[in-house]
Design a protein around this motif. Structure first.
Motif, PDB file in Angstrom:
ATOM      1  N   LYS A 191       7.590  -1.599 -10.867  1.00 23.86           N
ATOM      2  CA  LYS A 191       6.146  -1.535 -10.705  1.00 23.86           C
ATOM      3  C   LYS A 191       5.617  -0.114 -10.625  1.00 23.86           C
ATOM      4  N   GLN A 210      -0.526   4.947  -2.549  1.00 23.94           N
ATOM      5  CA  GLN A 210      -1.898   4.497  -2.292  1.00 23.94           C
ATOM      6  C   GLN A 210      -2.009   3.886  -0.894  1.00 23.94           C
ATOM      7  N   LYS A 211      -0.978   3.170  -0.490  1.00 22.26           N
ATOM      8  CA  LYS A 211      -0.982   2.552   0.840  1.00 22.26           C
ATOM      9  C   LYS A 211      -0.802   3.592   1.938  1.00 22.26           C
ATOM     10  N   GLU A 263       9.542  -1.108  -4.914  1.00 20.22           N
ATOM     11  CA  GLU A 263       8.599  -0.951  -6.026  1.00 20.22           C
ATOM     12  C   GLU A 263       9.314  -0.394  -7.265  1.00 20.22           C
ATOM     13  N   SER A 302       2.821   5.817  -7.327  1.00 22.11           N
ATOM     14  CA  SER A 302       3.253   4.521  -6.793  1.00 22.11           C
ATOM     15  C   SER A 302       2.143   3.834  -6.002  1.00 22.11           C
ATOM     16  N   ASP A 303       2.261   2.526  -5.910  1.00 17.25           N
ATOM     17  CA  ASP A 303       1.372   1.761  -5.028  1.00 17.25           C
ATOM     18  C   ASP A 303       1.636   2.135  -3.575  1.00 17.25           C
ATOM     19  N   THR A 304       2.882   2.478  -3.279  1.00 18.96           N
ATOM     20  CA  THR A 304       3.245   2.884  -1.916  1.00 18.96           C
ATOM     21  C   THR A 304       2.434   4.098  -1.495  1.00 18.96           C
TER      22      THR A 304
END
Length: 73
Positions: free
Chosen positions: A71, A42-43, A66, A38-40
């Protein structure tokens, strides 16, 4: 492991647990795969974003959004 690395690892674990709580048929491996892709995630890993300092439920709201918006890859 330093303190920040431990906080990030705890956040990932808590996100996976919250995901499994929301989806009763989901196992830990599937939940971790979703978090890691997930992009989460990465954050959470980004020191500048500072998400690892936030509450797991707050960060989970980003992951949940997300997932709902398709996504996750």
């Amino acid at each position: 492991m330093n303190e920040i690395s431990e906080m990030k690892a705890d956040m990932v674990k808590n996100l996976a647990i919250l995901l499994m709580n929301q989806n009763k048929d989901m196992g830990m491996n599937e939940a971790l795969a979703i978090v890691f892709n997930s992009d989460t995630y990465q954050k959470v890993m980004d020191d500048k974003a500072g998400l690892y300092y936030q509450s797991p439920r707050y960060v989970f709201s980003f992951l949940d959004n997300e997932i709902r918006n398709g996504k996750i890859y």
